[in-house]
Design an enzyme around this catalytic site. Structure first.
Site, PDB file in Angstrom:
ATOM      1  N   SER A 141       0.870  -1.192   0.000  1.00  0.00           N
ATOM      2  CA  SER A 141       0.000   0.000   0.000  1.00  0.00           C
ATOM      3  C   SER A 141       0.901   1.234   0.000  1.00  0.00           C
ATOM      4  CB  SER A 141      -0.847   0.011   1.276  1.00  0.00           C
ATOM      5  OG  SER A 141      -1.446   1.279   1.488  1.00  0.00           O
ATOM      6  N   TYR A 154      -1.479  -0.837  10.472  1.00  0.00           N
ATOM      7  CA  TYR A 154      -1.594  -1.141   9.038  1.00  0.00           C
ATOM      8  C   TYR A 154      -0.387  -0.574   8.273  1.00  0.00           C
ATOM      9  CZ  TYR A 154      -3.695  -1.280   4.336  1.00  0.00           C
ATOM     10  OH  TYR A 154      -3.938  -1.517   3.003  1.00  0.00           O
TER      11      TYR A 154
HETATM   12  P1  NAD Z   1     -11.258  -6.543   1.374  1.00  0.00           P
HETATM   13  O1  NAD Z   1     -11.554  -6.495   2.843  1.00  0.00           O
HETATM   14  O2  NAD Z   1     -12.407  -6.478   0.432  1.00  0.00           O
HETATM   15  O3  NAD Z   1     -10.421  -7.836   1.024  1.00  0.00           O
HETATM   16  C1  NAD Z   1      -9.529  -8.449   1.912  1.00  0.00           C
HETATM   17  C2  NAD Z   1      -9.696  -9.928   1.789  1.00  0.00           C
HETATM   18  O4  NAD Z   1      -8.763 -10.568   2.661  1.00  0.00           O
HETATM   19  C3  NAD Z   1     -11.110 -10.391   2.218  1.00  0.00           C
HETATM   20  O5  NAD Z   1     -11.588 -11.300   1.265  1.00  0.00           O
HETATM   21  C4  NAD Z   1     -10.841 -11.077   3.555  1.00  0.00           C
HETATM   22  O6  NAD Z   1     -11.776 -12.109   3.820  1.00  0.00           O
HETATM   23  C5  NAD Z   1      -9.447 -11.615   3.319  1.00  0.00           C
HETATM   24  N1  NAD Z   1      -8.775 -11.979   4.562  1.00  0.00           N
HETATM   25  C6  NAD Z   1      -8.674 -11.264   5.705  1.00  0.00           C
HETATM   26  N2  NAD Z   1      -8.016 -11.970   6.638  1.00  0.00           N
HETATM   27  C7  NAD Z   1      -7.682 -13.159   6.071  1.00  0.00           C
HETATM   28  C8  NAD Z   1      -7.014 -14.299   6.521  1.00  0.00           C
HETATM   29  N3  NAD Z   1      -6.539 -14.400   7.783  1.00  0.00           N
HETATM   30  N4  NAD Z   1      -6.840 -15.342   5.673  1.00  0.00           N
HETATM   31  C9  NAD Z   1      -7.313 -15.286   4.410  1.00  0.00           C
HETATM   32  N5  NAD Z   1      -7.992 -14.225   3.918  1.00  0.00           N
HETATM   33  C10 NAD Z   1      -8.166 -13.170   4.752  1.00  0.00           C
HETATM   34  O7  NAD Z   1     -10.218  -5.353   1.091  1.00  0.00           O
HETATM   35  P2  NAD Z   1      -9.516  -4.891  -0.268  1.00  0.00           P
HETATM   36  O8  NAD Z   1      -9.668  -3.426  -0.322  1.00  0.00           O
HETATM   37  O9  NAD Z   1      -9.948  -5.700  -1.412  1.00  0.00           O
HETATM   38  O10 NAD Z   1      -7.964  -5.188   0.072  1.00  0.00           O
HETATM   39  C11 NAD Z   1      -7.191  -6.197  -0.571  1.00  0.00           C
HETATM   40  C12 NAD Z   1      -5.715  -5.906  -0.331  1.00  0.00           C
HETATM   41  O11 NAD Z   1      -5.384  -4.662  -0.936  1.00  0.00           O
HETATM   42  C13 NAD Z   1      -5.328  -5.784   1.139  1.00  0.00           C
HETATM   43  O12 NAD Z   1      -4.053  -6.342   1.361  1.00  0.00           O
HETATM   44  C14 NAD Z   1      -5.291  -4.288   1.355  1.00  0.00           C
HETATM   45  O13 NAD Z   1      -4.446  -3.926   2.430  1.00  0.00           O
HETATM   46  C15 NAD Z   1      -4.745  -3.841   0.013  1.00  0.00           C
HETATM   47  N6  NAD Z   1      -5.001  -2.458  -0.320  1.00  0.00           N
HETATM   48  C16 NAD Z   1      -6.270  -2.011  -0.522  1.00  0.00           C
HETATM   49  C17 NAD Z   1      -6.468  -0.685  -0.838  1.00  0.00           C
HETATM   50  C18 NAD Z   1      -7.855  -0.116  -1.081  1.00  0.00           C
HETATM   51  O14 NAD Z   1      -7.970   1.106  -1.169  1.00  0.00           O
HETATM   52  N7  NAD Z   1      -8.885  -0.930  -1.221  1.00  0.00           N
HETATM   53  C19 NAD Z   1      -5.372   0.185  -0.951  1.00  0.00           C
HETATM   54  C20 NAD Z   1      -4.092  -0.312  -0.742  1.00  0.00           C
HETATM   55  C21 NAD Z   1      -3.917  -1.639  -0.433  1.00  0.00           C
END
Ligand code: NAD
Length: 250
Positions: A141, A154
């Site tokens: 991120s 985070y």
């Molecule tokens: P999200 O909450 O929709 O997806 C996260 C997924 O991880 C979910 O499906 C959840 O069930 C799964 N998860 C959580 N704990 C887990 C575990 N112990 N074992 C297996 N699966 C697990 O969020 P997102 O926005 O789709 O984020 C996905 C990735 O992208 C993350 O790593 C997040 O930090 C990163 N990210 C997101 C953004 C954003 O703006 N959405 C920005 C930067 C980074």
């Protein structure tokens, strides 16, 4: 850029929602056999069925990335033909550094950092054993580079993922395993849509030089680059996709 993933097997963690689910559809559409992993099977089994009905190749495996036994069981089910891993599972439990509980701090670090380590280590061991080159993409991120309020655990976890990515890239290049980090800015997904409609959310968007949130599709080409042989001379790199947010004026 050619990003034909036909014949490749890709594991995507946290594939039940948000970006992980989007990535599964994207990579299946490029011909890969996708393995969707998440803690509970229902959502990923539905997604895998949908991909297969559309002519793609997909299967679902249960995996809690924080639990070594669960990770190893999932890898046993996947077999030895793994080519690409997208370490996407992640959580954010916002709280001020003064109020954050130890349990929440541990949960964020366990999922975002230890989870990436356990999955990447299992994948690299399988690739080395099978003498197969591979590509591991760790989803970090822009909070791995800069900070914001109420996300200290985070931000620390994502900064650590960036360093972990570089260390793994250094150690595993000799096995033909590439490890890179994808560093998204703020991407609109179902879990944050409501926030970005608030005044604080709108103010945040105003601080992004491109004055808009990212869409999941904005990550498509960068992800395909890192997953595919198009990036065969890239390892240990961090690819930022953020509308210029990291270079916003101080
Ligand atoms: P999200 O909450 O929709 O997806 C996260 C997924 O991880 C979910 O499906 C959840 O069930 C799964 N998860 C959580 N704990 C887990 C575990 N112990 N074992 C297996 N699966 C697990 O969020 P997102 O926005 O789709 O984020 C996905 C990735 O992208 C993350 O790593 C997040 O930090 C990163 N990210 C997101 C953004 C954003 O703006 N959405 C920005 C930067 C980074």
């Amino acid at each position: 850029m050619t990003a034909d993933l036909a014949g490749k097997t890709v594991l995507i963690t946290g594939a039940s929602s948000g970006l992980g689910l989007h990535f599964a559809d994207l990579l299946a559409g490029k011909g890969a056999q996708v393995v969707l992993a998440a803690r509970s099977l229902k959502a990923i089994e539905d997604a895998a069925s949908r991909i297969v009905s559309a002519g793609g190749m997909a299967k679902a495996v249960a995996m809690d990335v924080t639990n070594r036994a669960s990770v190893e069981k999932a890898f046993a089910a996947i077999g030895s033909t793994l080519d690409i891993v997208v370490n996407n599972a992640g959580i954010s439990l916002p709280a001020s550094a003064l109020d954050m509980t130890e349990d929440d701090f541990d949960a964020v670090l366990d999922t975002n950092l230890k989870g990436v380590f356990l999955v990447a280590q299992s994948a690299a061991r399988a690739m080395r054993e099978a003498k197969r080159p591979g590509s591991i993409v760790n989803v970090a991120s822009i909070l791995g580079f800069r900070v914001a309020g109420h996300v200290s655990a985070y931000a620390a976890s994502k900064a650590a993922v960036i360093q972990l990515t570089k260390s793994m890239a250094l150690e595993w290049a000799r096995y033909g395993i590439r490890v890179n980090a994808l560093c998204p800015g703020y991407i609109e997904t179902p879990i944050n849509q409501d926030f970005f409609r608030t005044e604080a959310g709108k103010a945040l968007i105003n601080r992004i030089p491109q004055r808009r949130l990212g869409l999941p599709q904005d990550l498509d080409a960068p992800l395909l680059l890192l997953c595919s042989d198009a990036s065969s001379y890239m390892t240990g790199s961090t690819l930022v996709v953020d509308g210029g947010h990291l270079v916003s004026s101080l």
